[in-house]
Design a protein around this motif. Structure first.
Motif, PDB file in Angstrom:
ATOM      1  N   GLU A  60      36.597  44.979  38.427  1.00  0.00           N
ATOM      2  CA  GLU A  60      35.757  44.925  37.226  1.00  0.00           C
ATOM      3  C   GLU A  60      36.305  45.829  36.125  1.00  0.00           C
ATOM      4  O   GLU A  60      36.262  45.483  34.942  1.00  0.00           O
ATOM      5  CB  GLU A  60      34.311  45.336  37.567  1.00  0.00           C
TER       6      GLU A  60
ATOM      7  N   SER B 253      39.452  44.253  34.657  1.00  0.00           N
ATOM      8  CA  SER B 253      39.071  43.132  33.788  1.00  0.00           C
ATOM      9  C   SER B 253      38.693  43.617  32.401  1.00  0.00           C
ATOM     10  O   SER B 253      39.089  43.025  31.386  1.00  0.00           O
ATOM     11  CB  SER B 253      37.913  42.356  34.421  1.00  0.00           C
TER      12      SER B 253
ATOM     13  N   HIS C  47      39.424  40.777  29.311  1.00  0.00           N
ATOM     14  CA  HIS C  47      39.035  39.457  29.790  1.00  0.00           C
ATOM     15  C   HIS C  47      37.529  39.262  29.658  1.00  0.00           C
ATOM     16  O   HIS C  47      36.754  40.180  29.899  1.00  0.00           O
ATOM     17  CB  HIS C  47      39.428  39.284  31.255  1.00  0.00           C
TER      18      HIS C  47
ATOM     19  N   ARG D 193      35.989  36.874  31.465  1.00  0.00           N
ATOM     20  CA  ARG D 193      35.539  36.468  32.801  1.00  0.00           C
ATOM     21  C   ARG D 193      36.405  37.132  33.859  1.00  0.00           C
ATOM     22  O   ARG D 193      37.630  37.184  33.721  1.00  0.00           O
ATOM     23  CB  ARG D 193      35.617  34.937  32.964  1.00  0.00           C
ATOM     24  N   ILE D 194      35.771  37.586  34.907  1.00  0.00           N
ATOM     25  CA  ILE D 194      36.519  38.291  35.950  1.00  0.00           C
ATOM     26  C   ILE D 194      37.444  37.327  36.693  1.00  0.00           C
ATOM     27  O   ILE D 194      38.461  37.733  37.270  1.00  0.00           O
ATOM     28  CB  ILE D 194      35.546  38.993  36.923  1.00  0.00           C
ATOM     29  N   GLU D 195      37.122  36.006  36.662  1.00  0.00           N
ATOM     30  CA  GLU D 195      37.994  35.022  37.302  1.00  0.00           C
ATOM     31  C   GLU D 195      39.384  35.027  36.672  1.00  0.00           C
ATOM     32  O   GLU D 195      40.388  34.783  37.340  1.00  0.00           O
ATOM     33  CB  GLU D 195      37.387  33.619  37.226  1.00  0.00           C
ATOM     34  N   THR D 196      39.446  35.297  35.370  1.00  0.00           N
ATOM     35  CA  THR D 196      40.733  35.359  34.683  1.00  0.00           C
ATOM     36  C   THR D 196      41.556  36.517  35.212  1.00  0.00           C
ATOM     37  O   THR D 196      42.770  36.395  35.429  1.00  0.00           O
ATOM     38  CB  THR D 196      40.531  35.515  33.170  1.00  0.00           C
ATOM     39  N   THR D 197      40.917  37.636  35.450  1.00  0.00           N
ATOM     40  CA  THR D 197      41.621  38.809  35.980  1.00  0.00           C
ATOM     41  C   THR D 197      42.172  38.532  37.365  1.00  0.00           C
ATOM     42  O   THR D 197      43.270  38.988  37.715  1.00  0.00           O
ATOM     43  CB  THR D 197      40.665  40.014  36.042  1.00  0.00           C
ATOM     44  N   GLN D 198      41.429  37.765  38.157  1.00  0.00           N
ATOM     45  CA  GLN D 198      41.875  37.458  39.510  1.00  0.00           C
ATOM     46  C   GLN D 198      43.172  36.660  39.513  1.00  0.00           C
ATOM     47  O   GLN D 198      43.964  36.757  40.445  1.00  0.00           O
ATOM     48  CB  GLN D 198      40.783  36.691  40.252  1.00  0.00           C
ATOM     49  N   LEU D 199      43.408  35.873  38.445  1.00  0.00           N
ATOM     50  CA  LEU D 199      44.662  35.124  38.359  1.00  0.00           C
ATOM     51  C   LEU D 199      45.845  36.064  38.148  1.00  0.00           C
ATOM     52  O   LEU D 199      46.952  35.807  38.619  1.00  0.00           O
ATOM     53  CB  LEU D 199      44.590  34.123  37.208  1.00  0.00           C
TER      54      LEU D 199
END
Length: 407
Positions: free
Chosen positions: A363, A366, A371, A373-379
């Motif tokens: 978090e 991110s 970012h 959205r945290i999903e973007t950071t996961q990429l």
């Protein structure tokens, strides 16, 4: 199925004749033996003027009516031809739906795509970028060429789009354009966006991309390991332009700031907190989302090294991105790093090696990356094997301290 199997005829709806004997003209469309649809031609004709499906006589009024009936017939046949060019099983209802207004200015794919691009262009500099606009225009050009080459069409109704069309387009990009999987994903994502907008506008109700999954490129390591990063830091480079490029790359590695935002950094983006920590506070050029990053020792030393060397109060004198990437490949060769190094790899390195690899919560990363959205950071954040092994060892030690079992 050819046009010989399509028939358009006209008749009067005498049950709705008015006091003057004017009756609505109805059109009946037959596709093959079993598909039929009727609709109003939006004309009223005196019963006395009607004969065998047309207005009789040589009057101006009769000519106008018959010309309109000919136009409707030609439009119906044209719509059927376009639909049947890209899919089987076209029904009379399909043609009727388009003929009654669903195929207006924005109900064909390329026409709607052009309107989307025009509206997108108005937002460039506000909340959209010139690069994204170029990307959409490129996607439009690919669809336009596909329609011309595959179907000999200038445009296509949205209702003609189905899974078969999407698969044919994917195959065209892959086998005839010889594009890389990543490029194909970008092009189909843009087409998905256009189709999604059309669904949201109520132009179509069936989503043709359902079940479609493009072939994804084999994942390549986009970040540097700590050992590779160390090599870049200590290897002699011998040329001033390589040292500058290296320093800019390292600053991004230790802050996560991408090239487009880094080149705009100025002294006003530096902020000193009460505890003596220096921060960079700015917003992403791409999205406008704010980010705040506490500066580690290396970025601080690089800021000091290049103090007052860039014009207009900028923090760094930076080459253009394309030159940076060329020089980075030279640096990679000198440092025996076996990957096509580009500037954006620094942002991945920050997410993976510098932050997550040292226990910074996802978090927090991110937020620092800007970012939404945290999903973007996961990429970006691919946890390394070393990190997994280290965390597993810590977990094993904690469990061993708390639990024991007699075996």
């Amino acid at each position: 199925m050819n046009q010989a199997n399509v028939k358009v005829s006209f008749y009067l709806k005498k049950s709705e004749a008015d006091a003057d004997g004017m009756c609505p003209v109805m059109a009946k469309l037959n596709v093959g033996k079993y598909s039929e649809a009727a609709f109003s031609a939006k004309l009223r004709v005196p019963q006395s003027m009607w004969n065998s499906g047309r207005a009789s006589g040589k009057s101006v009024k009769a000519k106008e009516i018959n010309n309109r009936l000919d136009e409707i017939r030609a439009m119906a046949l044209g719509i059927y031809t376009e639909l049947s060019a890209v899919r089987d099983g076209v029904t009379a209802g399909d043609v009727k739906g388009l003929l009654l207004g669903m195929a207006g200015e924005q109900a064909t794919l390329l026409s709607y795509f052009r309107t989307f691009i025009n509206n997108f262009a108005k937002r460039v500099g506000v909340n959209r970028t010139e690069g994204s606009l170029r990307s959409y225009r490129n996607a439009y050009n690919h669809v336009e060429r596909f329609l011309a080459k595959k179907y000999n069409l200038l445009d296509i109704p949205f209702s003609a789009l189905n899974r078969s069309f999407i698969d044919e387009y994917d195959s065209h990009l892959r086998t005839e354009c010889h594009l890389a999987p990543g490029t194909i994903i970008n092009l189909t994502v843009h087409l998905k966006t256009i189709v999604g907008e059309a669904v949201a506008d109520g132009i179509i109700t069936t989503y043709p991309f359902a079940g479609y999954e493009p072939v994804h490129p084999k994942q390549k390591k986009k970040y540097l390991t700590s050992e590779e990063l160390q090599r870049i830091m200590i290897t002699p480079l011998h040329k001033p332009h390589l040292y500058l490029t290296r320093d800019m790359f390292l600053f991004s590695c230790y802050t996560g700031i991408p090239y487009s935002d880094m080149r705009n950094l100025s002294k006003e983006h530096l902020s000193l907190a009460d505890d003596g920590t220096w921060w960079i506070k700015s917003s992403r050029k791409k999205t406008g989302i704010e980010f705040e990053i506490p500066l580690l020792d290396l970025p601080l030393r690089l800021i000091e090294k290049y103090r007052d060397t860039a014009p207009d109060g900028k923090l760094f004198p930076m080459y253009c991105n394309s030159m940076m990437n060329i020089y980075l490949k030279d640096i990679a060769r000198l440092c025996n790093i076996n990957c096509p190094l580009v500037f954006h790899a620094a942002r991945h390195t920050y997410a993976t090696e510098i932050t997550l690899g040292h226990g910074v919560p996802l978090e927090t990363v991110s937020k620092m990356l800007g970012h939404s959205r945290i999903e973007t950071t996961q990429l970006y954040a691919k946890v390394t094997d070393d990190k997994i092994n280290a965390d597993t060892r810590v977990l094993n030690e904690r469990i061993a301290e708390q639990f024991s079992v007699v075996i």
